[in-house]
Design an enzyme around this catalytic site. Structure first.
Site, PDB file in Angstrom:
ATOM      1  CG  ASP A  14      -1.837  -1.234   1.107  1.00  0.00           C
ATOM      2  OD1 ASP A  14      -2.267  -1.819  -0.087  1.00  0.00           O
ATOM      3  OD2 ASP A  14      -2.229  -1.541   2.263  1.00  0.00           O
ATOM      4  CE  LYS A  17       2.515  -2.583  -4.166  1.00  0.00           C
ATOM      5  NZ  LYS A  17       2.256  -2.053  -2.991  1.00  0.00           N
ATOM      6  N   GLY A  41      -4.433  -4.537  -3.838  1.00  0.00           N
ATOM      7  CA  GLY A  41      -5.296  -3.152  -4.331  1.00  0.00           C
ATOM      8  C   GLY A  41      -4.733  -2.019  -4.550  1.00  0.00           C
ATOM      9  CG  HIS A  42      -1.816  -2.106  -6.836  1.00  0.00           C
ATOM     10  ND1 HIS A  42      -0.681  -2.535  -8.058  1.00  0.00           N
ATOM     11  CD2 HIS A  42      -1.464  -2.629  -5.800  1.00  0.00           C
ATOM     12  CE1 HIS A  42      -0.125  -3.417  -7.145  1.00  0.00           C
ATOM     13  NE2 HIS A  42      -0.430  -3.620  -6.118  1.00  0.00           N
ATOM     14  CD  GLN A 224       0.858  -8.932  -2.805  1.00  0.00           C
ATOM     15  OE1 GLN A 224       1.618  -9.507  -3.521  1.00  0.00           O
ATOM     16  NE2 GLN A 224      -0.414  -8.618  -2.994  1.00  0.00           N
TER      17      GLN A 224
HETATM   18  P1  GDP Z   1      -0.650   0.429  -3.569  1.00  0.00           P
HETATM   19  O1  GDP Z   1      -1.437  -0.941  -3.129  1.00  0.00           O
HETATM   20  O2  GDP Z   1       0.737   0.300  -3.372  1.00  0.00           O
HETATM   21  O3  GDP Z   1      -1.067   0.716  -4.909  1.00  0.00           O
HETATM   22  O4  GDP Z   1      -1.342   1.606  -2.417  1.00  0.00           O
HETATM   23  P2  GDP Z   1      -2.896   1.596  -2.255  1.00  0.00           P
HETATM   24  O5  GDP Z   1      -3.521   2.111  -3.449  1.00  0.00           O
HETATM   25  O6  GDP Z   1      -3.195   0.656  -1.489  1.00  0.00           O
HETATM   26  O7  GDP Z   1      -2.764   2.682  -1.159  1.00  0.00           O
HETATM   27  C1  GDP Z   1      -2.108   4.148  -1.376  1.00  0.00           C
HETATM   28  C2  GDP Z   1      -3.275   5.073  -0.936  1.00  0.00           C
HETATM   29  O8  GDP Z   1      -2.699   6.003  -0.796  1.00  0.00           O
HETATM   30  C3  GDP Z   1      -4.380   5.173  -1.959  1.00  0.00           C
HETATM   31  O9  GDP Z   1      -5.559   5.556  -1.339  1.00  0.00           O
HETATM   32  C4  GDP Z   1      -3.864   6.408  -2.846  1.00  0.00           C
HETATM   33  O10 GDP Z   1      -4.862   6.847  -3.447  1.00  0.00           O
HETATM   34  C5  GDP Z   1      -3.228   7.227  -1.774  1.00  0.00           C
HETATM   35  N1  GDP Z   1      -1.939   7.968  -2.218  1.00  0.00           N
HETATM   36  C6  GDP Z   1      -1.137   7.725  -2.938  1.00  0.00           C
HETATM   37  N2  GDP Z   1      -0.197   8.560  -2.899  1.00  0.00           N
HETATM   38  C7  GDP Z   1      -0.644   9.577  -2.223  1.00  0.00           C
HETATM   39  C8  GDP Z   1       0.177  10.900  -1.764  1.00  0.00           C
HETATM   40  O11 GDP Z   1       1.145  11.130  -1.995  1.00  0.00           O
HETATM   41  N3  GDP Z   1      -0.447  11.448  -0.890  1.00  0.00           N
HETATM   42  C9  GDP Z   1      -1.869  10.939  -0.396  1.00  0.00           C
HETATM   43  N4  GDP Z   1      -2.343  12.050   0.669  1.00  0.00           N
HETATM   44  N5  GDP Z   1      -2.417  10.040  -0.728  1.00  0.00           N
HETATM   45  C10 GDP Z   1      -1.751   9.146  -1.582  1.00  0.00           C
HETATM   46  P1  IMO Z   2      -0.934  -4.306  -2.309  1.00  0.00           P
HETATM   47  O1  IMO Z   2      -0.339  -4.632  -3.802  1.00  0.00           O
HETATM   48  C1  IMO Z   2      -1.100  -4.800   2.006  1.00  0.00           C
HETATM   49  C2  IMO Z   2      -0.992  -8.509   3.553  1.00  0.00           C
HETATM   50  C3  IMO Z   2      -2.249  -9.299   4.337  1.00  0.00           C
HETATM   51  C4  IMO Z   2      -1.607 -10.159   5.094  1.00  0.00           C
HETATM   52  C5  IMO Z   2      -0.555 -10.744   4.423  1.00  0.00           C
HETATM   53  C6  IMO Z   2      -0.858 -12.109   3.851  1.00  0.00           C
HETATM   54  O2  IMO Z   2      -2.114  -3.324  -2.407  1.00  0.00           O
HETATM   55  O3  IMO Z   2       0.298  -3.416  -1.465  1.00  0.00           O
HETATM   56  P2  IMO Z   2      -2.506 -12.612   1.812  1.00  0.00           P
HETATM   57  O4  IMO Z   2      -3.789 -12.270   1.278  1.00  0.00           O
HETATM   58  O5  IMO Z   2      -1.278 -12.584   0.784  1.00  0.00           O
HETATM   59  O6  IMO Z   2      -2.327 -14.093   2.319  1.00  0.00           O
HETATM   60  O7  IMO Z   2      -2.065 -11.723   3.055  1.00  0.00           O
HETATM   61  O8  IMO Z   2      -0.232  -9.768   3.445  1.00  0.00           O
HETATM   62  N1  IMO Z   2      -1.207  -8.198   2.189  1.00  0.00           N
HETATM   63  C7  IMO Z   2      -1.386  -7.027   1.739  1.00  0.00           C
HETATM   64  N2  IMO Z   2      -1.017  -5.921   2.737  1.00  0.00           N
HETATM   65  N3  IMO Z   2      -1.103  -4.502   0.743  1.00  0.00           N
HETATM   66  C8  IMO Z   2      -1.094  -5.512  -0.077  1.00  0.00           C
HETATM   67  O9  IMO Z   2      -1.147  -5.578  -1.470  1.00  0.00           O
HETATM   68  C9  IMO Z   2      -1.301  -6.725   0.470  1.00  0.00           C
HETATM   69  N4  IMO Z   2      -1.338  -8.159   0.207  1.00  0.00           N
HETATM   70  C10 IMO Z   2      -1.433  -8.905   1.189  1.00  0.00           C
HETATM   71  O10 IMO Z   2      -2.886  -7.966   5.017  1.00  0.00           O
HETATM   72  O11 IMO Z   2      -1.017  -9.435   6.476  1.00  0.00           O
HETATM   73 MG    MG Z   3      -2.811  -1.700  -2.012  1.00  0.00          MG
END
Ligand code: GDP
Ligand code: IMO
Ligand code: MG
Length: 423
Positions: A14, A17, A41-42, A224
């Site tokens: 998270d 990415k 979840g991107h 991840q």
């Molecule tokens: P990912 O899994 O690495 O793609 O990240 P996620 O989408 O799960 O979580 C990142 C969260 O931070 C999302 O809600 C993005 O919209 C938000 N986000 C990304 N970059 C920034 C930033 O620079 N500032 C803020 N406030 N939010 C951001």
């Molecule tokens: P993105 O790509 C954050 C965590 C789960 C759990 C552990 C194992 O959005 O960054 P799994 O479902 O793989 O068996 O879970 O890894 N986890 C993540 N945490 N971002 C993710 O993906 C994750 N994918 C798995 O919360 O602790």
């Molecule tokens: Mg994510």
């Protein structure tokens, strides 16, 4: 010959990415996911709308770029078809832009059940899995029992499905308190498989290598984060794939000498969702303030993310393990109200000073912090590096100095264009 650049998360996932890959996509001919599955979840935010991708690469909304789901990915057909239908509401020709590896493993409905049964049996020591069937699917892959995407084109696919399902049912019968309920999901699963038979299912490794020879550019998108890596993360509180840059080689079929830039993504602080050690976790008001300001709730499960200070012990390890060549720093805007910002530079356990990320991920350690003066001003509207507050610039310089990596982009908001290019 071109090389494959890699974008990957340097923390526990998270990091942002999705946003970064979407931002970089116009410079690439193809975006390729190499591991993980619908546990990811991107989030992408553009034109005022937020879109969360799980299995489809984050280049899908840009025209002129191909999107590959590599052999290292595990795919749930139901999830993938739902996602494609959502994307089709705002983007045309998804089918033409998407290619799925024949070697990508299938998540069966019973894999999801096995995930849930195993987690509930673990009780307090549960991993905190997303329950998407990731662990059991990779277990079948390494145990040499799995079904792959290319198998859906074989005439005996249903028999092979049934044989694996029966095997799973036998294992599930060992969890007497667990109710197995797959009928509805199984019907959707076969409907999704039927639809996916008309998609491009290919030997992606040949296509990718041919692209590189022809000087086409490829960006590998990690899922991840480095500290969730099956080998080097905080085992057993990890996911089941190799999230490091090396994962891109085996997850796509490109040799190590064909890896180019390794772009590491990290937040200005840390978050973790699910169980496991998190040395710099904040249990106080500051942690809550970061969670609210950063909207730190899971993009896949909606769970509140645990929040804490930046951890340089862990970050330096992640940089080393993937040979990160440049950093992108996310979410410094979230810390703009804090008087003080802390960074862990080492851990302490009793009399021992720990500077190298330990095998257990830092159980019962005390972080040793360096404190920084907060920047105390909003930075979300700034687009020019020179205009950033001196305190934030100092924070960034310290990260660069400690990791030995230049910060190339500073993201200051979720939107596609909320970025500062660092000169
Ligand atoms: P990912 O899994 O690495 O793609 O990240 P996620 O989408 O799960 O979580 C990142 C969260 O931070 C999302 O809600 C993005 O919209 C938000 N986000 C990304 N970059 C920034 C930033 O620079 N500032 C803020 N406030 N939010 C951001
Ligand atoms: P993105 O790509 C954050 C965590 C789960 C759990 C552990 C194992 O959005 O960054 P799994 O479902 O793989 O068996 O879970 O890894 N986890 C993540 N945490 N971002 C993710 O993906 C994750 N994918 C798995 O919360 O602790
Ligand atoms: Mg994510």
């Amino acid at each position: 010959m071109k090389k494959v650049d890699v974008v990957l998360g340097l923390q526990w996932g998270d990091e942002g990415k999705g946003k970064v890959v979407d931002l970089l996509t116009p410079a690439y001919d193809a975006i390729a996911r190499f591991q993980g599955g619908p546990n990811a979840g991107h989030s992408l935010v553009f034109n005022g709308n937020k879109f969360v991708l799980h299995t489809v690469p984050s280049g899908i909304f840009r025209e002129g770029t191909m999107n590959f789901i590599g052999n290292g990915v595990v795919v749930d057909p139901v999830n993938l078809m739902d996602e494609i239908h959502q994307i089709e509401k705002i983007s045309s020709c998804v089918k033409d832009k998407l290619l799925i590896s024949k070697r990508a493993h299938l998540i069966l409905p019973t894999h999801r059940m096995l995930d849930a049964a195993s987690e509930s049996a673990k009780g307090k020591s549960k991993i905190g899995s997303t329950l998407k069937g990731i662990g059991p699917t990779y277990t079948d892959k390494t145990g040499r029992n799995g079904l792959r995407f290319g198998d859906i084109l074989a005439p005996d696919f249903e028999q092979r499905y049934k044989a694996l399902k029966d095997r799973h049912m036998e294992i599930l019968s060992m969890y007497p308190d667990f109710t197995v309920d797959i009928e509805e999901y199984e019907a959707k699963w076969f409907a999704a498989i039927e639809e996916l038979r008309s998609y491009k299912i290919a030997d992606i490794e040949f296509i990718l290598n041919d692209m590189l020879i022809k000087d086409a550019s490829v960006l590998a998108e990690g899922a991840q984060g480095s500290l969730l890596d099956i080998d080097f993360g905080s085992y057993p509180f990890v996911t089941s794939s190799n999230t490091l840059a090396a994962g891109a080689c085996v997850g796509l079929g490109v040799s190590p000498d064909k890896i180019g830039k390794v772009i590491g993504i990290c937040k200005a602080y840390c978050t973790r969702v699910g169980s496991g050690p998190f040395p710099t976790e904040l249990f106080d008001e500051t942690g809550e303030q970061i969670r609210q300001a950063g909207h730190e709730f899971g993009a896949t499960t909606g769970r509140p993310r645990r929040c804490g200070w930046l951890d340089l012990v862990a970050l330096k390890y992640a940089v080393m393990m993937s040979g990160v060549s440049e950093l992108i720093l996310m979410k410094s805007d979230v810390l703009c109200d804090l008087d003080t910002v802390k960074v862990a530079v080492a851990y302490r356990k009793g009399d021992e000073l720990i500077e190298n990320y330990p095998m257990d991920g830092g159980v019962d350690v005390e972080p040793v912090y360096k404190e920084f003066k907060g920047w105390k001003c909003p930075v979300s509207d700034i687009r020019n590096y020179d205009e950033l507050p001196a305190e934030l610039k100092e924070y960034i310089s310290f990260i660069e100095e400690q990791t030995g990596c230049p910060v190339k982009i500073i993201s200051v908001g979720p939107e596609r264009d909320a970025n500062i290019m660092k000169p």
